[in-house]
Design a protein around this motif. Structure first.
Motif, short mmCIF file in Angstrom:
data_model
loop_
_atom_site.label_atom_id
_atom_site.label_comp_id
_atom_site.label_asym_id
_atom_site.label_seq_id
_atom_site.Cartn_x
_atom_site.Cartn_y
_atom_site.Cartn_z
N LYS A 43 0.88 -1.16 0.00
CA LYS A 43 0.00 0.00 0.00
C LYS A 43 0.92 1.22 0.00
O LYS A 43 2.03 1.16 0.52
CB LYS A 43 -0.89 0.03 1.24
N CYS A 44 0.43 2.32 -0.57
CA CYS A 44 1.33 3.45 -0.76
C CYS A 44 0.66 4.77 -0.40
O CYS A 44 -0.56 4.90 -0.53
CB CYS A 44 1.77 3.48 -2.22
N ARG A 45 1.49 5.71 0.04
CA ARG A 45 1.06 7.09 0.24
C ARG A 45 2.17 7.99 -0.30
O ARG A 45 3.34 7.79 0.01
CB ARG A 45 0.83 7.39 1.71
N TYR A 100 3.46 0.63 2.87
CA TYR A 100 2.89 0.06 4.09
C TYR A 100 2.66 -1.44 3.97
O TYR A 100 2.23 -1.93 2.93
CB TYR A 100 1.51 0.66 4.36
N VAL A 101 2.91 -2.12 5.08
CA VAL A 101 2.44 -3.47 5.31
C VAL A 101 1.76 -3.42 6.66
O VAL A 101 2.43 -3.18 7.67
CB VAL A 101 3.60 -4.50 5.33
N SER A 102 0.44 -3.58 6.68
CA SER A 102 -0.33 -3.42 7.91
C SER A 102 -0.07 -2.03 8.48
O SER A 102 -0.23 -1.05 7.79
CB SER A 102 0.05 -4.54 8.88
N PHE A 103 0.36 -1.92 9.72
CA PHE A 103 0.62 -0.61 10.32
C PHE A 103 2.12 -0.25 10.26
O PHE A 103 2.52 0.82 10.69
CB PHE A 103 0.12 -0.56 11.77
N LEU A 104 2.94 -1.14 9.72
CA LEU A 104 4.37 -0.88 9.56
C LEU A 104 4.61 -0.19 8.22
O LEU A 104 3.93 -0.46 7.24
CB LEU A 104 5.15 -2.18 9.61
#
Length: 142
Positions: A111-113, A128-132
């Protein structure tokens, strides 16, 4: 004379607004967060209302012909050069979110921001991987 002053003021305001409203579109030099080494140039562009990023240059001459052997599906064993690594980002305030970024080195999609840093010539790229998460800072190419 008054009309001329108003035109000059309006012109200055428009120039100021365009400088302050820079977006993320254009070419960015990717910087490896572990080594600090410049790796590639990614062109970030808009298509059908979403934001994408494609590798348009590989900076290490030894890696220019590299194939994505860790890719899956149709991208398996295709050249890294030309690979779309940022997909389906949507602008949400100052961030681009809800899309993904692919790392050809480890073959994983995150996931990306994306967001401009305080300096509009620095792009914060967060996967992102989960909250990391891990963050890289890419530099705008002129």
């Amino acid at each position: 004379m008054l009309i001329m002053k108003n035109i000059i003021i309006l012109f200055c305001c428009l120039i100021t607004c365009s400088v302050l409203s820079q977006d993320i579109y254009g070419q960015w030099k990717t910087i490896d967060d572990q080594t600090g080494e410049a790796k590639s140039i990614v062109d970030i562009y808009e298509e059908n209302g979403k934001t994408f990023g494609k590798i348009v240059e590989v900076l290490n001459p030894n890696d220019r012909d590299a194939l994505c052997n860790k890719c899956e599906g149709a991208e398996k064993d295709t050249p890294v050069l030309g690979l779309v690594i940022i997909k389906n980002m949507i602008k949400d305030g100052k961030y681009y979110k809800k899309g993904t970024i692919f790392d050809p080195q480890d073959g994983k999609t995150y996931k990306c921001r994306l967001a401009l840093d305080e300096d509009p010539n620095v792009l914060q790229v967060r996967g992102y991987v989960s909250f990391l998460y891990a963050t890289q800072y890419w530099v705008r190419e002129n």
